[in-house]
Design a protein around this motif. Structure first.
Motif, PDB file in Angstrom:
ATOM      1  N   GLY A   1       0.838  -1.174   0.000  1.00 36.09           N
ATOM      2  CA  GLY A   1       0.000   0.000   0.000  1.00 36.09           C
ATOM      3  C   GLY A   1       0.874   1.224   0.000  1.00 36.09           C
ATOM      4  O   GLY A   1       2.008   1.201  -0.455  1.00 36.09           O
ATOM      5  N   ALA A   2       0.371   2.341   0.506  1.00 37.11           N
ATOM      6  CA  ALA A   2       1.172   3.556   0.535  1.00 37.11           C
ATOM      7  C   ALA A   2       2.348   3.387   1.486  1.00 37.11           C
ATOM      8  O   ALA A   2       2.190   2.854   2.573  1.00 37.11           O
ATOM      9  N   PRO A   3       3.539   3.845   1.067  1.00 38.58           N
ATOM     10  CA  PRO A   3       4.690   3.724   1.964  1.00 38.58           C
ATOM     11  C   PRO A   3       4.479   4.525   3.239  1.00 38.58           C
ATOM     12  O   PRO A   3       3.750   5.518   3.263  1.00 38.58           O
ATOM     13  N   ALA A   4       5.124   4.063   4.309  1.00 43.23           N
ATOM     14  CA  ALA A   4       5.056   4.809   5.557  1.00 43.23           C
ATOM     15  C   ALA A   4       5.714   6.168   5.374  1.00 43.23           C
ATOM     16  O   ALA A   4       6.545   6.362   4.485  1.00 43.23           O
ATOM     17  N   PRO A   5       5.341   7.157   6.184  1.00 42.98           N
ATOM     18  CA  PRO A   5       5.943   8.496   6.064  1.00 42.98           C
ATOM     19  C   PRO A   5       7.463   8.428   6.155  1.00 42.98           C
ATOM     20  O   PRO A   5       8.027   7.637   6.869  1.00 42.98           O
ATOM     21  N   ASP A   6       8.132   9.287   5.416  1.00 36.32           N
ATOM     22  CA  ASP A   6       9.586   9.467   5.349  1.00 36.32           C
ATOM     23  C   ASP A   6      10.353   8.169   5.134  1.00 36.32           C
ATOM     24  O   ASP A   6      11.462   8.000   5.576  1.00 36.32           O
ATOM     25  N   VAL A   7       9.707   7.230   4.425  1.00 39.12           N
ATOM     26  CA  VAL A   7      10.365   5.972   4.066  1.00 39.12           C
ATOM     27  C   VAL A   7      10.414   5.880   2.552  1.00 39.12           C
ATOM     28  O   VAL A   7       9.412   6.134   1.883  1.00 39.12           O
ATOM     29  N   PRO A   8      11.547   5.516   1.949  1.00 42.89           N
ATOM     30  CA  PRO A   8      11.619   5.429   0.492  1.00 42.89           C
ATOM     31  C   PRO A   8      10.627   4.409  -0.055  1.00 42.89           C
ATOM     32  O   PRO A   8      10.314   3.413   0.579  1.00 42.89           O
TER      33      PRO A   8
ATOM     34  N   ALA B   1       4.810  -4.422  13.463  1.00 40.69           N
ATOM     35  CA  ALA B   1       3.364  -4.220  13.601  1.00 40.69           C
ATOM     36  C   ALA B   1       2.818  -5.019  14.785  1.00 40.69           C
ATOM     37  O   ALA B   1       1.966  -4.529  15.537  1.00 40.69           O
ATOM     38  N   VAL B   2       3.317  -6.250  14.966  1.00 38.24           N
ATOM     39  CA  VAL B   2       2.876  -7.078  16.095  1.00 38.24           C
ATOM     40  C   VAL B   2       3.356  -6.484  17.412  1.00 38.24           C
ATOM     41  O   VAL B   2       2.594  -6.376  18.380  1.00 38.24           O
ATOM     42  N   PHE B   3       4.634  -6.094  17.463  1.00 39.62           N
ATOM     43  CA  PHE B   3       5.185  -5.571  18.712  1.00 39.62           C
ATOM     44  C   PHE B   3       4.557  -4.241  19.108  1.00 39.62           C
ATOM     45  O   PHE B   3       4.525  -3.894  20.295  1.00 39.62           O
ATOM     46  N   GLY B   4       4.072  -3.486  18.137  1.00 38.27           N
ATOM     47  CA  GLY B   4       3.449  -2.215  18.433  1.00 38.27           C
ATOM     48  C   GLY B   4       1.969  -2.294  18.730  1.00 38.27           C
ATOM     49  O   GLY B   4       1.328  -1.267  19.026  1.00 38.27           O
ATOM     50  N   ARG B   5       1.415  -3.500  18.681  1.00 37.89           N
ATOM     51  CA  ARG B   5      -0.019  -3.686  18.881  1.00 37.89           C
ATOM     52  C   ARG B   5      -0.345  -3.779  20.369  1.00 37.89           C
ATOM     53  O   ARG B   5       0.357  -4.439  21.138  1.00 37.89           O
ATOM     54  N   ARG B   6      -1.426  -3.151  20.784  1.00 32.39           N
ATOM     55  CA  ARG B   6      -1.856  -3.232  22.180  1.00 32.39           C
ATOM     56  C   ARG B   6      -2.305  -4.646  22.537  1.00 32.39           C
ATOM     57  O   ARG B   6      -2.853  -5.358  21.697  1.00 32.39           O
ATOM     58  N   GLY B   7      -2.064  -5.025  23.785  1.00 32.03           N
ATOM     59  CA  GLY B   7      -2.508  -6.336  24.236  1.00 32.03           C
ATOM     60  C   GLY B   7      -1.721  -7.491  23.672  1.00 32.03           C
ATOM     61  O   GLY B   7      -2.229  -8.617  23.617  1.00 32.03           O
TER      62      GLY B   7
ATOM     63  N   GLY C   1      12.868  -0.643  14.598  1.00 31.66           N
ATOM     64  CA  GLY C   1      11.790   0.090  13.943  1.00 31.66           C
ATOM     65  C   GLY C   1      12.216   1.264  13.104  1.00 31.66           C
ATOM     66  O   GLY C   1      11.407   1.844  12.390  1.00 31.66           O
ATOM     67  N   LEU C   2      13.481   1.677  13.164  1.00 35.55           N
ATOM     68  CA  LEU C   2      13.975   2.884  12.543  1.00 35.55           C
ATOM     69  C   LEU C   2      13.243   4.099  13.125  1.00 35.55           C
ATOM     70  O   LEU C   2      12.534   3.981  14.113  1.00 35.55           O
ATOM     71  N   ALA C   3      13.389   5.242  12.515  1.00 34.56           N
ATOM     72  CA  ALA C   3      12.888   6.477  13.117  1.00 34.56           C
ATOM     73  C   ALA C   3      11.379   6.477  13.308  1.00 34.56           C
ATOM     74  O   ALA C   3      10.867   7.031  14.282  1.00 34.56           O
ATOM     75  N   HIS C   4      10.649   5.819  12.403  1.00 40.53           N
ATOM     76  CA  HIS C   4       9.184   5.844  12.455  1.00 40.53           C
ATOM     77  C   HIS C   4       8.592   4.659  13.197  1.00 40.53           C
ATOM     78  O   HIS C   4       7.378   4.562  13.345  1.00 40.53           O
ATOM     79  N   GLY C   5       9.437   3.718  13.665  1.00 35.81           N
ATOM     80  CA  GLY C   5       8.968   2.590  14.450  1.00 35.81           C
ATOM     81  C   GLY C   5       8.310   1.485  13.676  1.00 35.81           C
ATOM     82  O   GLY C   5       7.794   0.533  14.272  1.00 35.81           O
ATOM     83  N   LYS C   6       8.319   1.560  12.335  1.00 34.51           N
ATOM     84  CA  LYS C   6       7.614   0.557  11.537  1.00 34.51           C
ATOM     85  C   LYS C   6       8.543  -0.394  10.793  1.00 34.51           C
ATOM     86  O   LYS C   6       8.081  -1.308  10.129  1.00 34.51           O
TER      87      LYS C   6
END
Length: 622
Positions: free
Chosen positions: A34-41, A225-231, A245-250
């Motif tokens: 899908g659309a790339p994450a912000p500030d990611v090539p 994505a899994v590690f950043g998910r609640r619960g 995660g690099l600067a944006h955590g993704k």
């Protein structure tokens, strides 16, 4: 076997082209498809790469070799290496050229992969190896598997269980990392270069950074994505997201440069202080402090008590080829059990990629995995009837249960006599030493836990979640106990002929590993495929057994799910469905193969190395 002969040997029915290329893809993680994450090539190709899955477009025509081969094996007379990342392969070759042994190269490769391929490996996990020792002319085995925390009771483990099983993430599944001690133990016996020298390539890569290949980037982003998910059940995730995660955590996009200064610092400590730096030094102290802070159970004393062990590999003969496997607490002997059963059938007569060939191999898997779930465990805690399980007599009994035109149901384990995500790589050196090594954090990147030092900087590696494979069933040989090693899925492979080494090989990927190893041996021995095409050939992956060791998803029915890669002929797919198999779409879970083969050209030794297209890696020789 040349291309024309190979094609002629395939039954005509299996040459029918696949009607549709129903290639299933794993669910994309954030920023993927899908659309790339912000500030990611952006990726280097169109965002919607599904447009390239065309049933009318196939690979180009190679002038030699099997029609499905992706490339040619690489050849050399001095040394060879095959890994899941090109930079790791180059590091291994550099160590060999500097005068290092195959063991030196393997350690350097593994350290590099801990940085380059954190989705499959790292110093927070375990390690197993088989080595062809040219001096003793024997295959020797090493088990670098860590035990559960001694202060973690069965009652506490059961209190954290969900639906009768341990969760896949968090401190409850963490066991002692065994990789560093395995490297040290191997180097003490077989190393030629100074210990610190073999870490130099990994330290340089972790400090300077390297572009992340497509598949590895994809799986890092899924993990983030899994590690950043609640619960998610993880006690602390800030360190993991900060490290990977690099600067944006993704996580990284394909081709984006990734650095890990925390891991470089950890490697520098190990390079200067040896294995003690990890198990009794500052790293061990930091690990102890971290787990106390987050409410986990791993302690300094657990690390200090750990040591690898040399073990005698088990083996069986398959049509004149001796296949070796590690027992201990691994699933290695499942490969031998499968091959012993398959040997009772005329695989070459059935035909390559034929319905009967795949049917027999899948049934052999089901029978072997029932025993795997019933008997396999840490032999220091349970009596495992290995010799009976891998005997030809027992295989003959089990083989009689297989019917060529129907599926065995129900399927049970045998009755024993009364006796009381992973990375694989292979390398070889100019002296004839061959190393088959596999190393893993288990599921995905591991537990989700990354320790930090007193200064707040992370140690740069994630702890394994191998403890999830313990059973919680009373009386089961693999039931959880403090200080016990859990059942292991990671297994190196090795094959010899006439008392001489032949193949150092492996197929990564959880419960796929024995299935993949058996398919490689059948492709080589029964169908005459060469070292590269044997790995490129389409594979099956059977999932589901009446008993599970933590790998099989529940609810698959009595016969499980038989996944077939897209390259399996349509006629074979239809016939297997008619027999009664539930056919699953390909999901990327067919393992990843690396291999070094020893050949002789008169008195000259020639290495032939292979690496397949299912990973980001490559093989090199010189």
């Amino acid at each position: 076997m040349d291309r024309r002969t190979f094609i002629a040997a395939i039954p005509a029915a299996t040459l029918i082209p696949t009607a549709a290329r129903a290639q299933a893809r794993p669910t994309p993680g954030p920023g993927q498809g899908g659309a790339p994450a912000p500030d990611v090539p952006s990726p280097f190709w169109p965002k919607d790469d599904e447009v390239f899955l065309r049933p009318d477009v196939h690979a180009g025509d190679r002038p030699v070799g099997a029609s499905f081969a992706s490339r040619t094996a690489v050849y050399g007379i001095n040394g060879a290496a095959g890994t899941a990342h090109p930079l790791a392969t180059q590091a291994g070759i550099a160590i060999l050229k500097a005068g290092g042994s195959a063991v030196d190269a393997a350690i350097a490769i593994n350290a590099c992969l801990g940085f380059l391929e954190p989705t499959s490996s790292g110093v927070g996990g375990d390690c197993y190896a088989m080595v062809w020792d040219p001096k003793t002319k024997k295959v020797v085995g090493l088990a670098g598997s860590g035990a559960s925390p001694r202060g973690l009771s069965l009652a506490t483990v059961r209190a954290h269980a969900k639906n009768g099983a341990l969760p896949p993430l968090g401190a409850i599944t963490v066991s002692v990392p065994g990789a560093v001690d395995a490297w040290w133990t191997l180097h003490q016996r077989y190393g030629k270069l100074p210990w610190a020298d073999v870490f130099a390539p990994a330290i340089a890569l972790a400090e300077q950074g390297a572009p992340v290949p497509d598949i590895i980037a994809y799986y890092i982003r899924r993990s983030m994505a899994v590690f950043g998910r609640r619960g998610n059940g993880i006690e602390e995730t800030a360190n993991a997201l900060k490290t990977y995660g690099l600067a944006h955590g993704k996580g990284p996009q394909a081709g984006q440069v990734f650095r890990n200064p925390g891991l470089a610092r950890t490697y520098r400590a190990i390079a200067s202080g040896g294995r003690d730096a990890f198990y009794t030094g500052d790293i061990a102290t930091a690990i102890d402090r971290y787990f106390k802070r987050i409410g986990g159970w791993l302690r300094y004393e657990d690390l200090a008590a750990h040591h690898s062990e040399w073990i005698e590999p088990s083996r069986t003969d398959y049509r004149g080829t001796t296949v070796h496997a590690l027992g201990a607490n691994t699933q290695g002997i499942a490969t031998l059990q499968m091959l012993n059963i398959i040997e009772r059938f005329d695989m070459r007569g059935f035909g390559f990629q034929s319905p009967r060939a795949i049917h027999v191999m899948a049934e052999a898997k089901r029978l072997a995995y029932e025993d795997r779930a019933r008997f396999y465990a840490d032999p220091h805690f349970s009596k495992v009837p290995v010799e009976w399980l891998i005997s030809k007599d027992y295989a003959a009994q089990r083989a009689t249960l297989i019917k060529l035109d129907s599926i065995l149901t129900p399927v049970y384990s045998g009755t024993a006599p009364n006796h009381g995500d992973t990375t694989y790589f292979s390398c070889a050196d100019r002296d004839g030493m061959m190393v088959s090594m596999i190393q893993s954090n288990f599921r995905g990147m591991g537990s989700g836990l990354v320790a930090d030092a007193p200064d707040g900087k992370t140690l740069g590696f994630m702890f394994q979640d191998r403890g999830q494979l313990f059973s919680l069933k009373d009386g089961h040989p693999n039931i959880y106990a403090p200080g016990k090693r859990p059942f292991q899925t990671i297994i190196p492979g090795f094959a010899t002929r006439g008392g001489e080494p032949w193949l150092s090989f492996g197929v990564m990927g959880g419960d796929m590993q024995p299935q993949g190893q058996a398919q490689i041996i059948v492709n080589r021995v029964d169908y005459g495929l060469e070292v590269q095409s044997a790995g490129d050939a389409p594979r099956f992956h059977h999932e589901g057994s009446s008993q599970s060791m933590g790998e099989d998803a529940p609810g698959m029915g009595a016969t499980g799910l038989l996944r077939l890669e897209t390259g399996v002929p349509a006629a074979t797919r239809r016939r297997l469905a008619e027999i009664g198999w539930t056919i699953g779409a390909p999901d990327g879970g067919f393992g990843r193969y690396e291999c070094v083969e020893r050949r002789m050209d008169g008195a000259t030794r020639v290495w032939a190395a292979a690496s397949e297209m299912r990973a980001d890696g490559c093989a090199l020789a010189y």
